[in-house]
Design a protein around this motif. Structure first.
Motif, PDB file in Angstrom:
ATOM      1  N   GLN A 162       0.751  -1.348   0.055  1.00 44.10           N
ATOM      2  CA  GLN A 162      -0.045  -0.175  -0.023  1.00 44.10           C
ATOM      3  C   GLN A 162       0.819   1.250  -0.009  1.00 44.10           C
ATOM      4  O   GLN A 162       0.651   2.170  -0.464  1.00 44.10           O
ATOM      5  CB  GLN A 162      -0.783  -0.010   1.253  1.00 44.10           C
ATOM      6  CG  GLN A 162      -2.126  -0.901   1.108  1.00 44.10           C
ATOM      7  CD  GLN A 162      -2.630  -1.360   2.723  1.00 44.10           C
ATOM      8  OE1 GLN A 162      -2.464  -0.347   3.479  1.00 44.10           O
ATOM      9  NE2 GLN A 162      -3.429  -2.203   2.792  1.00 44.10           N
ATOM     10  N   ARG A 165       2.242   1.735  -3.345  1.00 46.42           N
ATOM     11  CA  ARG A 165       1.030   2.397  -4.466  1.00 46.42           C
ATOM     12  C   ARG A 165       1.158   3.827  -4.111  1.00 46.42           C
ATOM     13  O   ARG A 165       0.994   4.846  -5.028  1.00 46.42           O
ATOM     14  CB  ARG A 165      -0.043   1.764  -4.200  1.00 46.42           C
ATOM     15  CG  ARG A 165      -0.271   0.463  -4.650  1.00 46.42           C
ATOM     16  CD  ARG A 165      -1.712  -0.076  -4.653  1.00 46.42           C
ATOM     17  NE  ARG A 165      -1.791  -1.441  -5.272  1.00 46.42           N
ATOM     18  CZ  ARG A 165      -1.924  -2.560  -4.773  1.00 46.42           C
ATOM     19  NH1 ARG A 165      -1.644  -2.751  -3.744  1.00 46.42           N
ATOM     20  NH2 ARG A 165      -1.969  -3.829  -5.510  1.00 46.42           N
ATOM     21  N   ARG A 166       0.980   4.438  -2.796  1.00 40.56           N
ATOM     22  CA  ARG A 166       0.917   5.957  -2.570  1.00 40.56           C
ATOM     23  C   ARG A 166       2.052   6.538  -3.141  1.00 40.56           C
ATOM     24  O   ARG A 166       2.044   7.651  -3.761  1.00 40.56           O
ATOM     25  CB  ARG A 166       0.676   6.216  -0.886  1.00 40.56           C
ATOM     26  CG  ARG A 166      -0.448   5.510  -0.327  1.00 40.56           C
ATOM     27  CD  ARG A 166      -0.617   6.220   1.024  1.00 40.56           C
ATOM     28  NE  ARG A 166       0.307   5.777   1.716  1.00 40.56           N
ATOM     29  CZ  ARG A 166       0.521   4.813   2.775  1.00 40.56           C
ATOM     30  NH1 ARG A 166      -0.441   4.002   2.585  1.00 40.56           N
ATOM     31  NH2 ARG A 166       1.583   4.739   3.561  1.00 40.56           N
ATOM     32  N   GLN A 167       3.423   5.945  -3.169  1.00 39.13           N
ATOM     33  CA  GLN A 167       4.634   6.756  -3.489  1.00 39.13           C
ATOM     34  C   GLN A 167       4.509   6.629  -5.180  1.00 39.13           C
ATOM     35  O   GLN A 167       4.970   7.682  -5.762  1.00 39.13           O
ATOM     36  CB  GLN A 167       5.672   5.789  -3.161  1.00 39.13           C
ATOM     37  CG  GLN A 167       6.149   5.813  -1.536  1.00 39.13           C
ATOM     38  CD  GLN A 167       6.064   6.933  -1.195  1.00 39.13           C
ATOM     39  OE1 GLN A 167       7.017   7.969  -1.489  1.00 39.13           O
ATOM     40  NE2 GLN A 167       5.321   7.224  -0.085  1.00 39.13           N
ATOM     41  N   ASN A 168       3.960   5.617  -5.635  1.00 37.83           N
ATOM     42  CA  ASN A 168       3.743   5.694  -7.198  1.00 37.83           C
ATOM     43  C   ASN A 168       2.752   6.696  -7.591  1.00 37.83           C
ATOM     44  O   ASN A 168       2.931   7.501  -8.552  1.00 37.83           O
ATOM     45  CB  ASN A 168       3.320   4.216  -7.618  1.00 37.83           C
ATOM     46  CG  ASN A 168       3.445   4.051  -9.053  1.00 37.83           C
ATOM     47  OD1 ASN A 168       4.440   4.103  -9.666  1.00 37.83           O
ATOM     48  ND2 ASN A 168       2.168   3.458  -9.639  1.00 37.83           N
ATOM     49  N   GLN A 169       1.923   6.789  -6.962  1.00 32.21           N
ATOM     50  CA  GLN A 169       0.717   8.098  -7.124  1.00 32.21           C
ATOM     51  C   GLN A 169       1.395   9.418  -7.113  1.00 32.21           C
ATOM     52  O   GLN A 169       0.754  10.340  -8.004  1.00 32.21           O
ATOM     53  CB  GLN A 169      -0.508   7.815  -6.463  1.00 32.21           C
ATOM     54  CG  GLN A 169      -1.154   6.558  -6.637  1.00 32.21           C
ATOM     55  CD  GLN A 169      -2.406   6.262  -5.581  1.00 32.21           C
ATOM     56  OE1 GLN A 169      -2.436   7.051  -4.582  1.00 32.21           O
ATOM     57  NE2 GLN A 169      -3.000   4.773  -5.510  1.00 32.21           N
ATOM     58  N   LYS A 170       2.379   9.493  -6.217  1.00 28.95           N
ATOM     59  CA  LYS A 170       2.922  10.565  -6.054  1.00 28.95           C
ATOM     60  C   LYS A 170       4.392  10.951  -7.081  1.00 28.95           C
ATOM     61  O   LYS A 170       4.872  12.016  -6.841  1.00 28.95           O
ATOM     62  CB  LYS A 170       3.369  10.849  -4.634  1.00 28.95           C
ATOM     63  CG  LYS A 170       2.156  11.065  -3.883  1.00 28.95           C
ATOM     64  CD  LYS A 170       2.377  11.526  -2.101  1.00 28.95           C
ATOM     65  CE  LYS A 170       3.427  10.301  -1.632  1.00 28.95           C
ATOM     66  NZ  LYS A 170       3.572  10.754  -0.133  1.00 28.95           N
ATOM     67  N   ASN A 171       4.414  10.073  -7.976  1.00 32.17           N
ATOM     68  CA  ASN A 171       5.619   9.930  -8.830  1.00 32.17           C
ATOM     69  C   ASN A 171       6.789   9.999  -7.750  1.00 32.17           C
ATOM     70  O   ASN A 171       7.999  10.631  -8.315  1.00 32.17           O
ATOM     71  CB  ASN A 171       5.585  11.017  -9.513  1.00 32.17           C
ATOM     72  CG  ASN A 171       4.449  10.821 -10.649  1.00 32.17           C
ATOM     73  OD1 ASN A 171       4.287   9.644 -11.301  1.00 32.17           O
ATOM     74  ND2 ASN A 171       3.834  11.786 -11.123  1.00 32.17           N
ATOM     75  N   ARG A 176       7.562   4.811 -12.804  1.00 34.10           N
ATOM     76  CA  ARG A 176       6.154   4.519 -12.771  1.00 34.10           C
ATOM     77  C   ARG A 176       5.834   3.314 -12.886  1.00 34.10           C
ATOM     78  O   ARG A 176       6.117   2.808 -14.146  1.00 34.10           O
ATOM     79  CB  ARG A 176       5.399   5.522 -13.668  1.00 34.10           C
ATOM     80  CG  ARG A 176       3.902   5.448 -13.508  1.00 34.10           C
ATOM     81  CD  ARG A 176       3.424   6.602 -12.324  1.00 34.10           C
ATOM     82  NE  ARG A 176       2.088   6.307 -11.809  1.00 34.10           N
ATOM     83  CZ  ARG A 176       1.229   7.181 -11.423  1.00 34.10           C
ATOM     84  NH1 ARG A 176       1.983   8.389 -10.722  1.00 34.10           N
ATOM     85  NH2 ARG A 176       0.256   7.147 -11.066  1.00 34.10           N
ATOM     86  N   THR A 178       3.445  -0.284 -13.365  1.00 29.21           N
ATOM     87  CA  THR A 178       2.010  -0.539 -13.751  1.00 29.21           C
ATOM     88  C   THR A 178       1.276  -1.918 -13.175  1.00 29.21           C
ATOM     89  O   THR A 178       0.446  -2.166 -13.131  1.00 29.21           O
ATOM     90  CB  THR A 178       1.842  -0.877 -15.152  1.00 29.21           C
ATOM     91  OG1 THR A 178       3.003  -1.732 -15.775  1.00 29.21           O
ATOM     92  CG2 THR A 178       2.386   0.654 -16.123  1.00 29.21           C
TER      93      THR A 178
END
Length: 268
Positions: A162, A165-171, A176, A178
């Motif tokens: 989780q 995923r948060r770090q991915n959403q914030k780039n 990035r 998938t």
């Protein structure tokens, strides 16, 4: 994660006391919650209970569940499908598995989706007769408490995913991604693997939920498990630890593509 479940817990009490009062004690809401829900949703609850218990106790492959329950495989696959449709189980595949592998009924690992269901079938259901007799303290001390860290380690892995995923959403990651999940082959497994659309960049994660610091041998074992085949790709390591990191790991992290995350950082 359900508010109804969380409402039963008292922050002023220890985790052990909350478990004894709210899950292991007859008459408490959570003691009979799973059984109530199962009877609402399914017939043949005894059969379904046996399957979920087997998965919760670590029999995650189709053949392992068959060996544990002795349910005929054609019927077992139907029962498993029903449990997946209800959202009680999910079938997990290694990140490396393609569509062909996922179509094979023997491939994939089964997992209880809800953490409370997993807890109930691992600790309450196998001990119902003694709990009905009122032996709450004995079941806590000899069945639950010794296994609690091992159970929590699986939840810790979910929390780490989780976080990514948060770090991915914030780039905030090196690339990035998938896809995120676990990776395994016949001999090794990784708690976390994420990759991009072209499967050229990979981020490997290892989650250590133990009372000792993440040490250099843990890091070395992790790095030996997976080799990058694409020469143009990059490999990154993210280490998650309940109990910090040794000086050797901190030193290695400054020299390589290694990122360290403590338990405190996960919940900030």
């Amino acid at each position: 994660g359900l508010p109804h479940y969380l409402k039963q817990f008292d922050d002023s009490l220890s985790l052990g006391e909350n478990i004894r009062r709210n899950i292991l004690s007859r008459g408490s809401i959570l003691y009979s919650e799973v059984e109530f829900l199962m009877r609402q949703e399914l017939r043949e609850t005894a059969t379904y209970n046996a399957i979920i218990e087997a998965v919760a106790m670590g029999s995650t492959r189709m053949n392992d569940i068959y060996q544990k329950t002795q349910i005929e495989k054609t019927k077992l696959s139907s029962y498993l499908k029903n449990l997946i449709d209800l959202g009680i189980l999910l079938r997990e595949f290694s990140i490396a598995d393609g569509i062909k592998a996922q179509a094979n009924i023997q491939r994939g690992l089964y997992k209880v989706t809800d953490s409370f269901f997993r807890f109930w079938y691992a600790f309450v259901f196998p001990n119902l007769s003694e709990l009905e007799a009122g032996d709450v303290e004995g079941i806590w001390r000899y069945a639950v408490e010794p296994e609690l860290d091992r159970y929590t380690s699986y939840v810790f892995e979910d929390v780490c995913r989780q976080y990514l995923r948060r770090q991915n959403q914030k780039n905030a990651l090196p690339f990035r991604f998938t896809q995120i999940g676990r990776w395994w082959n016949k001999t090794d497994e990784l708690d976390i693997m994420v990759t991009d659309q072209k499967k050229s960049n990979f981020l490997l994660g290892e989650c250590k939920y133990k009372n000792a610091a993440f040490d250099l041998s843990d890091l070395t074992k992790m790095q030996e498990k997976f080799t990058l085949k694409n020469k143009n790709g990059r490999l990154y390591y993210w280490l998650f630890s309940k109990s910090d990191f040794t000086d050797e790991v901190v030193c290695a992290a400054t020299e390589q593509n290694i990122h360290l995350v403590t338990a405190e950082q996960l919940i900030e």
